[in-house]
Design a protein around this motif. Structure first.
Motif, PDB file in Angstrom:
ATOM      1  N   UNK A  54       0.801  -1.223   0.000  1.00 41.96           N
ATOM      2  CA  UNK A  54       0.000   0.000   0.000  1.00 41.96           C
ATOM      3  C   UNK A  54       0.832   1.271   0.000  1.00 41.96           C
ATOM      4  N   UNK A  55       2.127   1.158   0.295  1.00 40.58           N
ATOM      5  CA  UNK A  55       3.019   2.329   0.252  1.00 40.58           C
ATOM      6  C   UNK A  55       3.514   2.478  -1.183  1.00 40.58           C
ATOM      7  N   UNK A  56       3.385   3.679  -1.730  1.00 39.43           N
ATOM      8  CA  UNK A  56       3.855   3.934  -3.093  1.00 39.43           C
ATOM      9  C   UNK A  56       5.358   4.189  -3.045  1.00 39.43           C
ATOM     10  N   UNK A  57       6.102   3.224  -3.576  1.00 42.16           N
ATOM     11  CA  UNK A  57       7.552   3.242  -3.432  1.00 42.16           C
ATOM     12  C   UNK A  57       8.217   4.459  -4.053  1.00 42.16           C
ATOM     13  N   UNK A  58       7.671   4.952  -5.163  1.00 44.94           N
ATOM     14  CA  UNK A  58       8.275   6.110  -5.823  1.00 44.94           C
ATOM     15  C   UNK A  58       8.148   7.379  -4.979  1.00 44.94           C
ATOM     16  N   UNK A  59       7.180   7.408  -4.081  1.00 45.03           N
ATOM     17  CA  UNK A  59       6.951   8.617  -3.282  1.00 45.03           C
ATOM     18  C   UNK A  59       7.795   8.640  -2.012  1.00 45.03           C
ATOM     19  N   UNK A  60       8.378   7.516  -1.647  1.00 51.29           N
ATOM     20  CA  UNK A  60       9.081   7.403  -0.369  1.00 51.29           C
ATOM     21  C   UNK A  60      10.373   8.211  -0.359  1.00 51.29           C
ATOM     22  N   UNK A  61      10.509   9.056   0.680  1.00 51.68           N
ATOM     23  CA  UNK A  61      11.733   9.829   0.860  1.00 51.68           C
ATOM     24  C   UNK A  61      12.082   9.822   2.342  1.00 51.68           C
ATOM     25  N   UNK A  62      13.330   9.503   2.631  1.00 54.28           N
ATOM     26  CA  UNK A  62      13.829   9.609   4.002  1.00 54.28           C
ATOM     27  C   UNK A  62      14.797  10.784   4.009  1.00 54.28           C
ATOM     28  N   UNK A  63      14.452  11.819   4.765  1.00 54.60           N
ATOM     29  CA  UNK A  63      15.252  13.039   4.802  1.00 54.60           C
ATOM     30  C   UNK A  63      16.171  12.979   6.025  1.00 54.60           C
ATOM     31  N   UNK A  64      17.439  12.694   5.783  1.00 52.05           N
ATOM     32  CA  UNK A  64      18.399  12.484   6.878  1.00 52.05           C
ATOM     33  C   UNK A  64      18.546  13.721   7.752  1.00 52.05           C
ATOM     34  N   UNK A  65      18.814  14.870   7.147  1.00 52.00           N
ATOM     35  CA  UNK A  65      19.071  16.087   7.928  1.00 52.00           C
ATOM     36  C   UNK A  65      17.859  16.540   8.726  1.00 52.00           C
ATOM     37  N   UNK A  66      16.663  16.320   8.182  1.00 50.34           N
ATOM     38  CA  UNK A  66      15.441  16.725   8.877  1.00 50.34           C
ATOM     39  C   UNK A  66      14.874  15.606   9.753  1.00 50.34           C
ATOM     40  N   UNK A  67      15.428  14.394   9.632  1.00 52.31           N
ATOM     41  CA  UNK A  67      14.927  13.214  10.360  1.00 52.31           C
ATOM     42  C   UNK A  67      13.440  13.003  10.109  1.00 52.31           C
ATOM     43  N   UNK A  68      13.066  13.036   8.819  1.00 46.25           N
ATOM     44  CA  UNK A  68      11.664  12.844   8.439  1.00 46.25           C
ATOM     45  C   UNK A  68      11.545  11.753   7.390  1.00 46.25           C
ATOM     46  N   UNK A  69      10.392  11.115   7.402  1.00 50.18           N
ATOM     47  CA  UNK A  69      10.046  10.148   6.364  1.00 50.18           C
ATOM     48  C   UNK A  69       8.780  10.668   5.706  1.00 50.18           C
ATOM     49  N   UNK A  70       8.804  10.752   4.376  1.00 52.67           N
ATOM     50  CA  UNK A  70       7.623  11.170   3.624  1.00 52.67           C
ATOM     51  C   UNK A  70       7.237  10.044   2.679  1.00 52.67           C
ATOM     52  N   UNK A  71       5.944   9.748   2.624  1.00 51.84           N
ATOM     53  CA  UNK A  71       5.485   8.692   1.723  1.00 51.84           C
ATOM     54  C   UNK A  71       4.007   8.859   1.437  1.00 51.84           C
ATOM     55  N   UNK A  72       3.617   8.459   0.238  1.00 52.35           N
ATOM     56  CA  UNK A  72       2.197   8.370  -0.107  1.00 52.35           C
ATOM     57  C   UNK A  72       1.785   6.927   0.123  1.00 52.35           C
ATOM     58  N   UNK A  73       0.562   6.746   0.630  1.00 52.03           N
ATOM     59  CA  UNK A  73       0.092   5.379   0.836  1.00 52.03           C
ATOM     60  C   UNK A  73      -1.400   5.270   0.583  1.00 52.03           C
ATOM     61  N   UNK A  74      -1.841   4.064   0.274  1.00 46.16           N
ATOM     62  CA  UNK A  74      -3.241   3.763   0.017  1.00 46.16           C
ATOM     63  C   UNK A  74      -3.868   3.368   1.351  1.00 46.16           C
ATOM     64  N   UNK A  75      -4.759   4.205   1.865  1.00 41.67           N
ATOM     65  CA  UNK A  75      -5.324   3.969   3.194  1.00 41.67           C
ATOM     66  C   UNK A  75      -6.253   2.759   3.235  1.00 41.67           C
TER      67      UNK A  75
END
Length: 77
Positions: free
Chosen positions: A29-50
């Motif tokens: 359900x997680x869209x792999x192309x949208x996944x970003x792990x931002x090291x400096x900001x310590x954030x994970x961004x992802x689109x997913x199908x709820x």
């Protein structure tokens, strides 16, 4: 489709990025192309199908690796 922004405690090593990416990409359900792990900001961004997964499942996958989630936001994509 929803967008998640997950704030983690400070990431200490660049290899953390790969571990988190692999764990989150493995969730159905997680869209792999949208996944970003931002090291400096310590954030994970992802689109997913709820309909296939939830923010809780994504958080659990990250926390199971030993990276505490500070907070997360979900909004429609």
């Amino acid at each position: 489709m929803e967008k998640a922004v997950i704030q983690l405690e400070t990431l200490s090593c660049p290899s953390c990025i790969q571990k988190i990416e692999n764990a989150v990409k493995g969730i159905n359900g997680v869209h792999q192309d949208s996944l970003k792990v931002l090291f400096n900001a310590s954030k994970v961004k992802a689109d997913f199908d709820s309909e296939k997964t939830s923010i809780n499942e994504i958080e659990k996958a990250i926390e199971n690796l030993g990276y505490p989630v500070v907070k997360s936001k979900v909004k429609p994509a």
